[in-house]
Design a protein around this motif. Sequence first.
Motif, PDB file in Angstrom:
ATOM      1  N   MET A 139       0.840  -1.197   0.000  1.00 32.01           N
ATOM      2  CA  MET A 139       0.000   0.000   0.000  1.00 32.01           C
ATOM      3  C   MET A 139       0.875   1.247   0.000  1.00 32.01           C
ATOM      4  O   MET A 139       1.790   1.361   0.814  1.00 32.01           O
ATOM      5  N   SER A 140       0.617   2.157  -0.914  1.00 29.64           N
ATOM      6  CA  SER A 140       1.389   3.398  -0.995  1.00 29.64           C
ATOM      7  C   SER A 140       0.728   4.489  -0.169  1.00 29.64           C
ATOM      8  O   SER A 140      -0.499   4.653  -0.200  1.00 29.64           O
ATOM      9  N   VAL A 141       1.534   5.245   0.557  1.00 27.86           N
ATOM     10  CA  VAL A 141       1.063   6.383   1.337  1.00 27.86           C
ATOM     11  C   VAL A 141       1.731   7.642   0.805  1.00 27.86           C
ATOM     12  O   VAL A 141       2.951   7.689   0.624  1.00 27.86           O
ATOM     13  N   HIS A 142       0.914   8.655   0.531  1.00 25.91           N
ATOM     14  CA  HIS A 142       1.368   9.924  -0.009  1.00 25.91           C
ATOM     15  C   HIS A 142       0.942  11.037   0.955  1.00 25.91           C
ATOM     16  O   HIS A 142       0.169  10.805   1.891  1.00 25.91           O
ATOM     17  N   ALA A 143       1.422  12.260   0.716  1.00 24.33           N
ATOM     18  CA  ALA A 143       1.049  13.397   1.560  1.00 24.33           C
ATOM     19  C   ALA A 143       0.747  14.608   0.691  1.00 24.33           C
ATOM     20  O   ALA A 143       1.388  14.821  -0.350  1.00 24.33           O
ATOM     21  N   LEU A 144      -0.228  15.405   1.141  1.00 22.79           N
ATOM     22  CA  LEU A 144      -0.626  16.619   0.424  1.00 22.79           C
ATOM     23  C   LEU A 144      -0.230  17.841   1.236  1.00 22.79           C
ATOM     24  O   LEU A 144      -0.675  18.010   2.380  1.00 22.79           O
ATOM     25  N   LEU A 145       0.608  18.695   0.655  1.00 20.46           N
ATOM     26  CA  LEU A 145       0.965  19.963   1.268  1.00 20.46           C
ATOM     27  C   LEU A 145      -0.047  21.028   0.853  1.00 20.46           C
ATOM     28  O   LEU A 145      -0.343  21.187  -0.335  1.00 20.46           O
ATOM     29  N   ILE A 146      -0.557  21.741   1.828  1.00 20.37           N
ATOM     30  CA  ILE A 146      -1.380  22.918   1.561  1.00 20.37           C
ATOM     31  C   ILE A 146      -0.429  24.110   1.544  1.00 20.37           C
ATOM     32  O   ILE A 146       0.217  24.392   2.560  1.00 20.37           O
ATOM     33  N   PRO A 147      -0.307  24.828   0.410  1.00 26.40           N
ATOM     34  CA  PRO A 147       0.726  25.866   0.305  1.00 26.40           C
ATOM     35  C   PRO A 147       0.332  27.186   0.956  1.00 26.40           C
ATOM     36  O   PRO A 147       0.404  28.258   0.340  1.00 26.40           O
ATOM     37  N   ASN A 148      -0.063  27.099   2.228  1.00 27.84           N
ATOM     38  CA  ASN A 148      -0.498  28.287   2.968  1.00 27.84           C
ATOM     39  C   ASN A 148       0.541  28.706   3.994  1.00 27.84           C
ATOM     40  O   ASN A 148       0.218  29.382   4.977  1.00 27.84           O
ATOM     41  N   ALA A 149       1.778  28.275   3.791  1.00 29.61           N
ATOM     42  CA  ALA A 149       2.883  28.627   4.685  1.00 29.61           C
ATOM     43  C   ALA A 149       3.994  29.262   3.864  1.00 29.61           C
ATOM     44  O   ALA A 149       4.029  29.152   2.635  1.00 29.61           O
ATOM     45  N   ALA A 150       4.910  29.913   4.553  1.00 26.37           N
ATOM     46  CA  ALA A 150       6.061  30.501   3.865  1.00 26.37           C
ATOM     47  C   ALA A 150       6.924  29.397   3.255  1.00 26.37           C
ATOM     48  O   ALA A 150       6.927  28.260   3.731  1.00 26.37           O
ATOM     49  N   TRP A 151       7.661  29.743   2.191  1.00 28.64           N
ATOM     50  CA  TRP A 151       8.450  28.746   1.478  1.00 28.64           C
ATOM     51  C   TRP A 151       9.410  27.967   2.385  1.00 28.64           C
ATOM     52  O   TRP A 151       9.479  26.741   2.276  1.00 28.64           O
ATOM     53  N   PRO A 152      10.171  28.600   3.289  1.00 29.72           N
ATOM     54  CA  PRO A 152      11.075  27.797   4.125  1.00 29.72           C
ATOM     55  C   PRO A 152      10.338  26.715   4.924  1.00 29.72           C
ATOM     56  O   PRO A 152      10.849  25.599   5.073  1.00 29.72           O
ATOM     57  N   GLU A 153       9.140  27.020   5.392  1.00 34.59           N
ATOM     58  CA  GLU A 153       8.373  26.025   6.142  1.00 34.59           C
ATOM     59  C   GLU A 153       7.855  24.923   5.230  1.00 34.59           C
ATOM     60  O   GLU A 153       7.904  23.734   5.575  1.00 34.59           O
ATOM     61  N   LEU A 154       7.374  25.294   4.038  1.00 35.56           N
ATOM     62  CA  LEU A 154       6.921  24.263   3.093  1.00 35.56           C
ATOM     63  C   LEU A 154       8.063  23.328   2.708  1.00 35.56           C
ATOM     64  O   LEU A 154       7.885  22.109   2.620  1.00 35.56           O
ATOM     65  N   LEU A 155       9.232  23.897   2.478  1.00 33.92           N
ATOM     66  CA  LEU A 155      10.383  23.079   2.115  1.00 33.92           C
ATOM     67  C   LEU A 155      10.759  22.146   3.258  1.00 33.92           C
ATOM     68  O   LEU A 155      11.060  20.965   3.033  1.00 33.92           O
ATOM     69  N   GLU A 156      10.736  22.652   4.474  1.00 32.19           N
ATOM     70  CA  GLU A 156      11.040  21.804   5.632  1.00 32.19           C
ATOM     71  C   GLU A 156      10.049  20.644   5.727  1.00 32.19           C
ATOM     72  O   GLU A 156      10.431  19.499   6.002  1.00 32.19           O
ATOM     73  N   ARG A 157       8.773  20.919   5.471  1.00 33.47           N
ATOM     74  CA  ARG A 157       7.760  19.860   5.516  1.00 33.47           C
ATOM     75  C   ARG A 157       8.019  18.814   4.427  1.00 33.47           C
ATOM     76  O   ARG A 157       7.922  17.610   4.683  1.00 33.47           O
ATOM     77  N   ALA A 158       8.330  19.288   3.228  1.00 29.14           N
ATOM     78  CA  ALA A 158       8.569  18.351   2.134  1.00 29.14           C
ATOM     79  C   ALA A 158       9.773  17.462   2.424  1.00 29.14           C
ATOM     80  O   ALA A 158       9.746  16.245   2.163  1.00 29.14           O
ATOM     81  N   ARG A 159      10.839  18.051   2.936  1.00 21.07           N
ATOM     82  CA  ARG A 159      12.026  17.253   3.253  1.00 21.07           C
ATOM     83  C   ARG A 159      11.751  16.268   4.384  1.00 21.07           C
ATOM     84  O   ARG A 159      12.283  15.147   4.388  1.00 21.07           O
ATOM     85  N   ARG A 160      10.937  16.679   5.350  1.00 20.15           N
ATOM     86  CA  ARG A 160      10.564  15.761   6.420  1.00 20.15           C
ATOM     87  C   ARG A 160       9.782  14.583   5.859  1.00 20.15           C
ATOM     88  O   ARG A 160      10.019  13.423   6.223  1.00 20.15           O
ATOM     89  N   LEU A 161       8.864  14.858   4.949  1.00 20.74           N
ATOM     90  CA  LEU A 161       8.085  13.788   4.321  1.00 20.74           C
ATOM     91  C   LEU A 161       8.977  12.867   3.490  1.00 20.74           C
ATOM     92  O   LEU A 161       8.768  11.651   3.475  1.00 20.74           O
ATOM     93  N   GLU A 162       9.958  13.432   2.818  1.00 17.44           N
ATOM     94  CA  GLU A 162      10.895  12.604   2.069  1.00 17.44           C
ATOM     95  C   GLU A 162      11.645  11.672   3.013  1.00 17.44           C
ATOM     96  O   GLU A 162      11.808  10.477   2.735  1.00 17.44           O
ATOM     97  N   ASP A 163      12.067  12.192   4.161  1.00 14.47           N
ATOM     98  CA  ASP A 163      12.770  11.372   5.149  1.00 14.47           C
ATOM     99  C   ASP A 163      11.861  10.291   5.724  1.00 14.47           C
ATOM    100  O   ASP A 163      12.316   9.189   6.058  1.00 14.47           O
ATOM    101  N   LEU A 164      10.573  10.596   5.852  1.00 19.89           N
ATOM    102  CA  LEU A 164       9.619   9.622   6.389  1.00 19.89           C
ATOM    103  C   LEU A 164       9.275   8.532   5.385  1.00 19.89           C
ATOM    104  O   LEU A 164       8.682   7.520   5.746  1.00 19.89           O
TER     105      LEU A 164
END
Length: 264
Positions: A1-26
Amino acid sequence: MSVHALLIPNAAWPELLERARRLEDLGVATVWVDDHLLNPAKPAQPWLDAWSVLPALAAATSRVRIGPLVANGVLRPAATLVRHALSVDHISGGRLELGIGAGYAAADHAAGAPADLAGLAATVHDGLAGRPVLDGFPGLAPAPERRVPLTIAAHGRKALEVAARYGDRWVSYGGFGLSAAEHLALTRRRIAYLEQARERPVRRMLLAGSPAVTAEPIWSSVAAVEDFTGRYREAGIEEFTFYYPPGPMWTDENADKVFEDYLS
């Protein structure tokens, strides 16, 4: 089973990037980005454009797949959408997952003409293969050994037929304001119709995890998430995309930790 994540782009870019990298690590399969003119739920919030965020994510990550969930057919001509997609696929080294849909938000429809999903899907499908939509504009194209996977959001019968014909994956959020039982029953009916209409394999994905579309408090515990996904897997769902981070959407203080524990 594949699990994906959806970012809501309602944050500043540094925070969005941090979230994306965290998801990549997860280890999520795909980091998707929501695509609207503004936040449909909270129009006054700051909002970043999905097709500006995606190439930046392509350059700033290395493993996780990325894409719009879903690219809003109201906002861009199909040929422009294809050019965006091929560019991001090139920048990411072939990690793009392209989701498309007709759009539902009032603000988006106020900004552009309603999308004909069948025409949009056909044009995008052909464009990704380098056919008529980009004649005279050679530019970028997917490498011969790969194809940009196409995910189509669909809920009504005609739209499901489009997903069955052109999609590699079908995605649904179910609906707004549904009880848990109504949501599951409706999902079963849509899957049954998709299976009748398809002529080749089409993966089935559910967008879940926000109180707006998921009636159950699934982030109360890992067991609650597993119970939820188990019922939908039994119904025929093969992949899940969860809103991230779940914490701001729920009163449960442990929502973010439950999400990470579920993935680990």
